[in-house]
Design a protein around this motif. Sequence first.
Motif, PDB file in Angstrom:
ATOM      1  N   PRO A 193       6.038 -16.278  22.594  1.00  0.00           N
ATOM      2  CA  PRO A 193       5.644 -15.039  23.156  1.00  0.00           C
ATOM      3  C   PRO A 193       4.265 -14.724  23.025  1.00  0.00           C
ATOM      4  O   PRO A 193       3.764 -15.677  22.499  1.00  0.00           O
ATOM      5  N   GLY A 194       3.772 -13.703  23.721  1.00  0.00           N
ATOM      6  CA  GLY A 194       2.502 -13.413  23.590  1.00  0.00           C
ATOM      7  C   GLY A 194       1.797 -12.157  23.057  1.00  0.00           C
ATOM      8  O   GLY A 194       0.645 -11.879  22.726  1.00  0.00           O
ATOM      9  N   HIS A 195       2.560 -11.176  23.198  1.00  0.00           N
ATOM     10  CA  HIS A 195       1.748  -9.563  23.217  1.00  0.00           C
ATOM     11  C   HIS A 195       1.304  -9.257  21.958  1.00  0.00           C
ATOM     12  O   HIS A 195       0.579  -8.322  21.864  1.00  0.00           O
ATOM     13  N   HIS A 196       1.510 -10.084  20.694  1.00  0.00           N
ATOM     14  CA  HIS A 196       0.823  -9.635  19.376  1.00  0.00           C
ATOM     15  C   HIS A 196      -0.410 -10.477  19.218  1.00  0.00           C
ATOM     16  O   HIS A 196      -1.176 -10.092  18.361  1.00  0.00           O
ATOM     17  N   ALA A 197      -0.450 -11.415  20.152  1.00  0.00           N
ATOM     18  CA  ALA A 197      -1.948 -12.431  19.864  1.00  0.00           C
ATOM     19  C   ALA A 197      -3.105 -11.484  20.277  1.00  0.00           C
ATOM     20  O   ALA A 197      -3.226 -10.909  21.191  1.00  0.00           O
TER      21      ALA A 197
END
Length: 470
Positions: A193-197
């Motif tokens: 997933p990506g949204h915390h990066a």
Amino acid sequence: MDTKPSGARPARRSPRLPNSNSNAQGRSEELKEAKRKGKMDRSKGEDELVAQLKHLEVSRSLASGTGLVHSEEFTRHNCLWDPSHPECPDRVTAIMEELERRDLRPRCLAVEPREATEQELRLVHKKDYVDLMRKTQTMSEKELQTISENYDSVYIHPDSFRVASLAVGSLLELVDKVMTSELRNGFSVSRPPGHHAQFDQANGYCLFNNVAIATRYAQRQHRVKRVLVVDWDVHHGQGIQYAFEEDPSVLYFSVHRYEKAGFWPHLQASDGPVAGSGAGLGYTINLPWNKTGMTDADYITAFQHLLLPVAYQFQPQLVLVAAGFDCVRGDPKGEMEATPQCFSVLTRMLMGLAEGRVLLALEGGYNLRSTAEGAAACVSSLLGDPCPPLSSSSPSLSALTSISETISAHYPYWSRLQVLEGGPLADDVVIRHKANEDQVGETSPSPLGVMTTGLAYDERMMEHLNLWDR
Ligand code: Q9C
Ligand code: ZN
């Protein structure tokens, strides 16, 4: 209290807040002003419509097809030192099996994933960080573990750089295809997933911020002016928020478990009054849940009264969804009660925006069944299937309180928002009509609502939604 927005956006004060103009004279002035602005809004809309007609954007009505990206490669990223890590390869396999089982997969158009380029990763990330991630490909397990410990809740595998680049590139492929009207919409069944990066760090199982990069890519590559990012993953996507908090060209909406910062990532920045800064003030919308067990009614109400009014005023040209399914009933982390079918409806609600240019990218989701069913429900809506009925229920007081607090934070920036009765800004008790109980044809406003242009919540609105597409 300074509620002055930057730029040319109209200032509007929350009613009944200390500074609001509460005498009758003031209200009539405000009404005149609102009418004048309403006229301006409308003539602006007409201009845009004429401009669109000039460009003969009629071909869009022919854009059809739902793109689906997947690859076996997405199963190569895994945790070497914790084989039972929740962000596991089975997540995407379970989704693909569910799509197969429901005959949804053959109805989609397969889109081949590709790796994002260095330049693309750098639309959001710092060079040193991208370089470091690239170097992890040749590291030993010991070294990988040490690097991972520099971040909060992250693991890195020798294949992680390649797989994470593929997750980004897959979404970029979908952006290309919907922006050129080769496809109507799409879903990326990818991981990590990506949204915390973030700019210079991995975080919360995320290495590269898929959705944030896709947003910038759409703007640079396809001249998209306004992007709406909807994040219904149960965790706050602070990586997306940070990337765009000063940017009025990206409207970021996140609904997440918060519990007064008791839930990870424990940030004050996830709270409802946080609204962005500088030119981006009003373009970050956080809806924090302060209790677990939020239901379909809570999510639907949030969309109807908060997200949709703002989104339709914003007029995005592309909608990207950070589609986590850890908000679905059964997820061990989210502990929410929303059904998978609820996400069919939420997806459908977004499809009226941006000429249907809606792309979903998988984020979290740690119960394989809940994740697979939630994702399949979304794909079904993207394909144009009618939404399944939701069992009718009322939003909880805790949800209404959260929604009202966020509405009041954003009321100064978005003229389409209306105060929700029953929230902290309303004087009196919650007025909720019980389905089947009140008389048909009762259209006069509640006497308690006349001073605030309140919106009464009515369970029958749920039924209205369920009738779509019949
Ligand atoms: N005790 C996504 O859903 N939890 N990421 C840390 C620390 C991290 C979730 C708990 C959860 C990350 C994409
Ligand atoms: Zn999550």
